[in-house]
Motif scaffolding. Structure first.
Motif, PDB file in Angstrom:
ATOM      1  N   SER A   1      49.217  38.772  39.831  1.00  0.00           N
ATOM      2  CA  SER A   1      48.870  37.769  40.820  1.00  0.00           C
ATOM      3  C   SER A   1      47.356  37.696  40.958  1.00  0.00           C
ATOM      4  O   SER A   1      46.629  38.466  40.349  1.00  0.00           O
ATOM      5  CB  SER A   1      49.538  38.128  42.138  1.00  0.00           C
ATOM      6  OG  SER A   1      49.560  37.010  42.969  1.00  0.00           O
ATOM      7  N   SER A   2      46.877  36.737  41.758  1.00  0.00           N
ATOM      8  CA  SER A   2      45.443  36.433  41.718  1.00  0.00           C
ATOM      9  C   SER A   2      44.632  37.057  42.854  1.00  0.00           C
ATOM     10  O   SER A   2      43.438  36.815  42.947  1.00  0.00           O
ATOM     11  CB  SER A   2      45.248  34.915  41.723  1.00  0.00           C
ATOM     12  OG  SER A   2      45.867  34.368  42.867  1.00  0.00           O
ATOM     13  N   SER A   3      45.269  37.836  43.724  1.00  0.00           N
ATOM     14  CA  SER A   3      44.514  38.474  44.815  1.00  0.00           C
ATOM     15  C   SER A   3      45.257  39.712  45.296  1.00  0.00           C
ATOM     16  O   SER A   3      46.462  39.853  45.072  1.00  0.00           O
ATOM     17  CB  SER A   3      44.336  37.506  45.984  1.00  0.00           C
ATOM     18  OG  SER A   3      45.587  37.254  46.596  1.00  0.00           O
ATOM     19  N   LEU A   4      44.527  40.575  45.971  1.00  0.00           N
ATOM     20  CA  LEU A   4      45.153  41.773  46.533  1.00  0.00           C
ATOM     21  C   LEU A   4      46.179  41.400  47.587  1.00  0.00           C
ATOM     22  O   LEU A   4      47.239  42.011  47.706  1.00  0.00           O
ATOM     23  CB  LEU A   4      44.077  42.692  47.140  1.00  0.00           C
ATOM     24  CG  LEU A   4      43.233  43.452  46.112  1.00  0.00           C
ATOM     25  CD1 LEU A   4      42.109  44.210  46.807  1.00  0.00           C
ATOM     26  CD2 LEU A   4      44.120  44.417  45.319  1.00  0.00           C
ATOM     27  N   GLU A   5      45.855  40.343  48.360  1.00  0.00           N
ATOM     28  CA  GLU A   5      46.777  39.884  49.402  1.00  0.00           C
ATOM     29  C   GLU A   5      48.120  39.467  48.781  1.00  0.00           C
ATOM     30  O   GLU A   5      49.189  39.786  49.284  1.00  0.00           O
ATOM     31  CB  GLU A   5      46.130  38.690  50.118  1.00  0.00           C
ATOM     32  CG  GLU A   5      46.802  38.292  51.395  1.00  0.00           C
ATOM     33  CD  GLU A   5      46.297  36.929  51.880  1.00  0.00           C
ATOM     34  OE1 GLU A   5      45.391  36.361  51.223  1.00  0.00           O
ATOM     35  OE2 GLU A   5      46.829  36.444  52.896  1.00  0.00           O
ATOM     36  N   LYS A   6      48.014  38.749  47.657  1.00  0.00           N
ATOM     37  CA  LYS A   6      49.250  38.328  46.990  1.00  0.00           C
ATOM     38  C   LYS A   6      49.991  39.514  46.377  1.00  0.00           C
ATOM     39  O   LYS A   6      51.219  39.537  46.344  1.00  0.00           O
ATOM     40  CB  LYS A   6      48.933  37.294  45.909  1.00  0.00           C
ATOM     41  CG  LYS A   6      48.954  35.869  46.439  1.00  0.00           C
ATOM     42  CD  LYS A   6      49.128  34.869  45.304  1.00  0.00           C
ATOM     43  CE  LYS A   6      49.974  33.693  45.741  1.00  0.00           C
ATOM     44  NZ  LYS A   6      50.022  32.628  44.724  1.00  0.00           N
ATOM     45  N   CYS A   7      49.234  40.500  45.885  1.00  0.00           N
ATOM     46  CA  CYS A   7      49.884  41.695  45.339  1.00  0.00           C
ATOM     47  C   CYS A   7      50.728  42.385  46.418  1.00  0.00           C
ATOM     48  O   CYS A   7      51.841  42.848  46.150  1.00  0.00           O
ATOM     49  CB  CYS A   7      48.843  42.664  44.764  1.00  0.00           C
ATOM     50  SG  CYS A   7      48.167  42.121  43.169  1.00  0.00           S
TER      51      CYS A   7
ATOM     52  N   ASN B   1      46.513  42.945  39.904  1.00  0.00           N
ATOM     53  CA  ASN B   1      45.571  41.916  40.344  1.00  0.00           C
ATOM     54  C   ASN B   1      44.878  41.334  39.111  1.00  0.00           C
ATOM     55  O   ASN B   1      44.229  42.051  38.357  1.00  0.00           O
ATOM     56  CB  ASN B   1      44.543  42.528  41.295  1.00  0.00           C
ATOM     57  CG  ASN B   1      43.563  41.499  41.829  1.00  0.00           C
ATOM     58  OD1 ASN B   1      43.618  40.314  41.465  1.00  0.00           O
ATOM     59  ND2 ASN B   1      42.672  41.944  42.701  1.00  0.00           N
ATOM     60  N   ARG B   2      45.050  40.029  38.916  1.00  0.00           N
ATOM     61  CA  ARG B   2      44.506  39.368  37.722  1.00  0.00           C
ATOM     62  C   ARG B   2      42.992  39.523  37.638  1.00  0.00           C
ATOM     63  O   ARG B   2      42.406  39.408  36.564  1.00  0.00           O
ATOM     64  CB  ARG B   2      44.902  37.888  37.773  1.00  0.00           C
ATOM     65  CG  ARG B   2      44.586  37.092  36.547  1.00  0.00           C
ATOM     66  CD  ARG B   2      45.625  35.996  36.337  1.00  0.00           C
ATOM     67  NE  ARG B   2      45.661  35.030  37.429  1.00  0.00           N
ATOM     68  CZ  ARG B   2      44.836  33.993  37.566  1.00  0.00           C
ATOM     69  NH1 ARG B   2      43.867  33.812  36.680  1.00  0.00           N
ATOM     70  NH2 ARG B   2      44.953  33.144  38.560  1.00  0.00           N
ATOM     71  N   LYS B   3      42.364  39.774  38.787  1.00  0.00           N
ATOM     72  CA  LYS B   3      40.899  39.905  38.800  1.00  0.00           C
ATOM     73  C   LYS B   3      40.461  41.373  38.862  1.00  0.00           C
ATOM     74  O   LYS B   3      39.335  41.679  39.269  1.00  0.00           O
ATOM     75  CB  LYS B   3      40.331  39.120  39.978  1.00  0.00           C
ATOM     76  CG  LYS B   3      40.544  37.614  39.798  1.00  0.00           C
ATOM     77  CD  LYS B   3      40.406  36.841  41.102  1.00  0.00           C
ATOM     78  CE  LYS B   3      40.754  35.370  40.904  1.00  0.00           C
ATOM     79  NZ  LYS B   3      41.025  34.683  42.188  1.00  0.00           N
ATOM     80  N   ALA B   4      41.343  42.277  38.466  1.00  0.00           N
ATOM     81  CA  ALA B   4      41.012  43.703  38.495  1.00  0.00           C
ATOM     82  C   ALA B   4      39.762  43.964  37.657  1.00  0.00           C
ATOM     83  O   ALA B   4      39.642  43.444  36.553  1.00  0.00           O
ATOM     84  CB  ALA B   4      42.186  44.516  37.946  1.00  0.00           C
TER      85      ALA B   4
ATOM     86  N   GLN C   1      42.552  42.801  32.810  1.00  0.00           N
ATOM     87  CA  GLN C   1      44.007  42.683  32.989  1.00  0.00           C
ATOM     88  C   GLN C   1      44.783  43.636  32.091  1.00  0.00           C
ATOM     89  O   GLN C   1      45.793  44.204  32.512  1.00  0.00           O
ATOM     90  CB  GLN C   1      44.466  41.252  32.698  1.00  0.00           C
ATOM     91  CG  GLN C   1      44.056  40.258  33.754  1.00  0.00           C
ATOM     92  CD  GLN C   1      44.633  38.879  33.478  1.00  0.00           C
ATOM     93  OE1 GLN C   1      45.786  38.618  33.764  1.00  0.00           O
ATOM     94  NE2 GLN C   1      43.831  37.995  32.929  1.00  0.00           N
TER      95      GLN C   1
END
Lengths: 336, 336
Positions: free
Chosen positions: A180-186, A200-203, A207
């Motif tokens: 997913s694209s954010s920690l909140e979404k994770c 997190n896709r932005k880790a 990835q």
């Protein structure tokens, strides 16, 4: 009678922005023989439609959307006037209509009748019981059914398809891992949708490394809604004879110029991976059967619907943009 | 006793060149318990081995080849000394041995015994009855069997796999179209191999247009030995629910830096294409059965073997380079 529509004001570059869309009011036309007039009461937002907003994007499913015209989408609607004996006033339909309050249906349009008595809220028929639910179902039953204990990786895991696919993977006893694209979404993936792990896709480590950390035994099945670098990172982590279902490719819809990744396709040979594309549009003949199966899971409490809802025709473009900004949790629907 | 080998003198950049390889003479070692000493009498040249010449290229099939050591390949050989009761002096074998005149076989090496009485010339067991014939067979029978009248497109069509695959496509009543790297090879495809049409990979209008010109009804099955831009051009021409078999990816073996094409993978979704990787190494258990089927086709005259032969250990590197320069017509073999 007045009809309000959201028109394509500009061709989006990359992710769509609010001012790519504009509200327009026009006088409603008269209907002709074999046509129907419907009132749309819910609009489905689907990332795949982004593809047809580009110039020259037409294909066998849809022509490229013209500038200045109402944006094409999928809606739930009710017949309010009919000159076609197949449809009666009051019939409730799912149809490929534009983002507008009223639409005129012509023979040849994609129109499916909804049952008279619906067991679930209307909006479910756009999400978990509609195209997105069907995509998740076909992907994880027909194309790549998981075996118990296998690892199923899903990109855009908190989106419309992903929110259902993760649950189906769990129903089959697989381990579900979402990107997913954010920690909140994770957090949403794990706490609400029941995913076993989230990436997190932005880790910062990239990835591929982030996937490896939560899939130490590799990935058996990958459901891809994203493409590009996400697909590349997944391929790196795939097991021998792993299966990839390519449902969508948000990266391809929004990239300016041709997307270059993935650059590791040789691994499809060396690991004997199978990648298969899926467009639910081509499986309308199976919708009734599959809908009954999904309804059964809903009734048994094995499957839940997650919706991101907005209200009012003026918010349809807004809702579409939110989806690309990762602000949606589950299926995005606008009630009119 | 002296043993002459071809060693990896330099790591090739792009297509391998003659001076990436060097002849070396060493004293032959003694064999130990459970080992065998063999005399190699034919060396198979396979583009796929290029992959393991890169640093850090090791995978589950082979480790990366070390500099200064004999180059790994596939050979036919005869046992001339044995300390392993499973092998007798005089046994003829196919084995993953280096490019050298004599090799020492250890337990765990990939070694397959050839039948006592061979119905065909030895070199056939490296080509049409070996890995390359197997690849073509598995691809067009198990993975993507063509239906009568379908169009089968094959890249590197005049090479080892392609020269057999085109014939198998014809056996099944399909239309065989080959992609090759020169006009001379295109003539070979049509006049010798029986292809229905040929595409020059260097056609000035581009590969996608060149394929379209000879496949006006689109491509149903694509066998890819090349990857990169060739794969991209084929995808553009694929029909709905077309199938791609990824046998090899010469472009990936030889590119400096990561290869970027294809950039149209979204078409795998939109056209519901299935792409599947194939490595015959994982199917050794089926070799005996498949060999009998291929032998039957050879006996019936339905299948012919095409070989590009050189002679002498000093020419093994040369033969390998010729394959990447497109100078081989059919399977490349060096007789020692």
């Amino acid at each position: 009678m007045k009809n309000r529509s959201i028109i394509l004001a500009k061709r989006p570059l990359g992710n769509p922005k609010h001012d790519d869309f504009a509200l327009q009011e026009r006088e409603l036309e008269e209907i002709h023989d074999n046509e129907i007039l419907v009132k749309n009461f819910a609009i489905s937002l689907d990332a795949g439609f982004r593809n047809w907003m580009n110039e020259d994007a037409g294909d066998e499913i849809l022509p490229a959307m013209p500038l200045g015209e109402p944006v094409m989408g999928l809606s739930l609607c009710e017949v309010i006037e009919t000159k076609n004996p197949e449809y009666l006033v009051g019939d409730k339909l799912m149809a490929r209509f534009a983002w507008q309050e009223y639409s005129i249906g012509k023979p040849g349009d994609f129109i499916a009748k909804l049952p008279k008595d619906l067991s679930f809220p209307y909006s479910y028929y756009l999400g978990v019981l509609g195209d997105t639910g069907m995509s998740a179902y076909f992907a994880l039953t027909e194309i790549a059914p998981p075996k118990k204990g296998q690892t199923v990786l899903i990109s855009a895991a908190g989106g419309a398809v992903g929110s259902i696919a993760g649950q189906i993977a769990k129903i089959y006893g697989a381990r579900a891992v979402g990107i997913s694209s954010s920690l909140e979404k994770c957090d949403f993936l794990i706490n609400e949708l029941g995913y076993d792990a989230a990436v997190n896709r932005k880790a910062p480590e990239g990835q591929a490394e982030a996937i490896k950390a939560v899939c130490p035994d590799g990935v058996d099945i990958f459901l891809d809604n994203v493409g590009g670098e996400t697909l590349q990172a997944a391929i790196t982590n795939m097991n021998h004879r792993g299966r990839i279902v390519m449902i969508g490719a948000v990266t391809h819809y929004t990239s300016e110029g041709p997307p270059t990744a993935p650059n590791n396709l040789f691994e499809l040979s060396s690991k004997e991976i199978t990648a298969q594309g899926l467009m639910t549009h081509f499986r309308h003949d199976q919708y009734d059967d599959v809908r009954r199966k999904l309804e059964a899971w809903l009734s048994e409490g094995k499957l839940k619907s997650f919706e991101h809802k907005l209200t009012g025709i003026e918010n349809v473009g807004v809702a579409f943009c939110q989806m690309f900004d990762g602000q949606n949790f589950g299926k995005t629907v606008v009630d009119l």
